[in-house]
Enzyme design. Sequence first.
Site, short mmCIF file in Angstrom:
data_model
loop_
_atom_site.label_atom_id
_atom_site.label_comp_id
_atom_site.label_asym_id
_atom_site.label_seq_id
_atom_site.Cartn_x
_atom_site.Cartn_y
_atom_site.Cartn_z
N LYS A 31 1.87 5.76 9.78
CA LYS A 31 1.05 6.59 8.87
C LYS A 31 0.01 5.75 8.15
O LYS A 31 -1.05 6.25 7.76
CB LYS A 31 1.94 7.37 7.90
CG LYS A 31 2.79 6.51 6.96
CD LYS A 31 2.10 6.17 5.66
CE LYS A 31 2.94 5.21 4.83
NZ LYS A 31 2.28 4.81 3.58
N ASN A 87 -4.52 1.92 2.18
CA ASN A 87 -4.95 1.99 3.58
C ASN A 87 -6.11 2.96 3.75
O ASN A 87 -7.06 2.69 4.49
CB ASN A 87 -3.76 2.40 4.46
CG ASN A 87 -2.69 1.34 4.50
OD1 ASN A 87 -2.83 0.32 5.15
ND2 ASN A 87 -1.60 1.56 3.76
N SER A 97 3.39 -3.94 -6.72
CA SER A 97 3.37 -2.67 -7.45
C SER A 97 4.61 -1.82 -7.17
O SER A 97 5.23 -1.30 -8.10
CB SER A 97 2.10 -1.89 -7.12
OG SER A 97 2.01 -1.64 -5.73
N PHE A 98 4.98 -1.69 -5.89
CA PHE A 98 6.11 -0.81 -5.60
C PHE A 98 7.44 -1.46 -5.99
O PHE A 98 8.35 -0.78 -6.46
CB PHE A 98 6.12 -0.39 -4.13
CG PHE A 98 6.84 0.91 -3.91
CD1 PHE A 98 6.24 2.11 -4.24
CD2 PHE A 98 8.13 0.94 -3.42
CE1 PHE A 98 6.90 3.31 -4.08
CE2 PHE A 98 8.81 2.14 -3.25
CZ PHE A 98 8.19 3.33 -3.58
#
Length: 420
Positions: free
Chosen positions: A279, A344, A97-98
Amino acid sequence: MAASVQPACLDLHFSGKHPPLLKHNAIIVRCVSSPNVIPEADSISGPPDIINTNRDQRKVVRIAWEKLVRWSRSLRAKAKTDVLERTRKVVVLGGGSFGTAMAAHVARRKEGLEVNMLVRDSFVCQSINENHHNCKYFPEHKLPENVIATTDAKAALLDADYCLHAVPVQFSSSFLEGIADYVDPGLPFISLSKGLELNTLRMMSQIIPIALKNPRQPFVALSGPSFALELMNNLPTAMVVASKDKKLANAVQQLLASSYLRINTSSDVTGVEIAGALKNVLAIAAGIVDGMNLGNNSMAALVSQGCSEIRWLATKMGAKPTTITGLSGTGDIMLTCFVNLSRNRTVGVRLGSGETLDDILTSMNQVAEGVATAGAVIALAQKYNVKLPVLTAVAKIIDNELTPTKAVLELMNLPQIEEV
């Protein structure tokens, strides 16, 4: 008993639908609205001190804004465009996707710019080339016609000016080793992947040169709060590129920055990468809290603690504290912890709701990097002698050594401490 004081009727006229409220000495007076009278600003009557103060404040704000706009226009007029002008080909490694979103973004930067996507799936390759859609990730978004897909690494990398690496971290070493013979030693790698290699604790800035057997391979980390879907929809986004080579960072900034994508530069590669990796683990923790319906207070407390833990570890590793409060730190943490588009966070929500990790991962068609990265947290904490209770708890839950309920009890029973 003193008579009650009624405010005098003020003959003030405004053209708006909702006349403003003037507040003076705790008496609020609603002004009369008349559609037929539009007064000059100087004709407004009222307490002189309030009117003068308001005028002064408006003037200060107007002047400040005008200065900002002039400064921005001046810099834009001087901005260099030579990097984009001389770039002929960009290769994107990975058809997720990215990677797809960044391929589309770069392709829109200039007509005639060739953007090659190296993908594994021949069906996805055919879909991109024939229909201009990534049928697996963005079936409803049309890709620019200058995006070309291939399964041939040699053809994709031939004569490329820049390489965007969008392969998940855990698969990057083996993937790069397989294409190393086709990579020009001077080809700049722009890493879009966030995470730590589980067995080695390496970041992408270490993985790429080792896998390619070239310690001097030019490297840039691209990070920050950015969902692929919003980038595909041209929604305003801000990211940061980090490189030890300032000239290269500036060049990548020129290549990627657009009217809807702001790109800052940084020299703190370690800070940008470690914040981007950890993160994801914190987002799993935030999802667990949500899945357990523990409320907003606990969510805020947990994310705040997690931010501190990321800062403690990152600074021990040599990162700048200011990086952790920037786009790649706080910015990305806010996005991944609080927004449901985060893979996530979704893993965490489902764990907190009682699902098993195996069932969750089996049902997902994209990689949640935080799952693997969590396994590296305990080793990093030991290596740098840092206590990371929240991030370590996530690792224990993922390893099935701790239940979410037990983890919450243990965290709440930690010693009361002075905030640092």
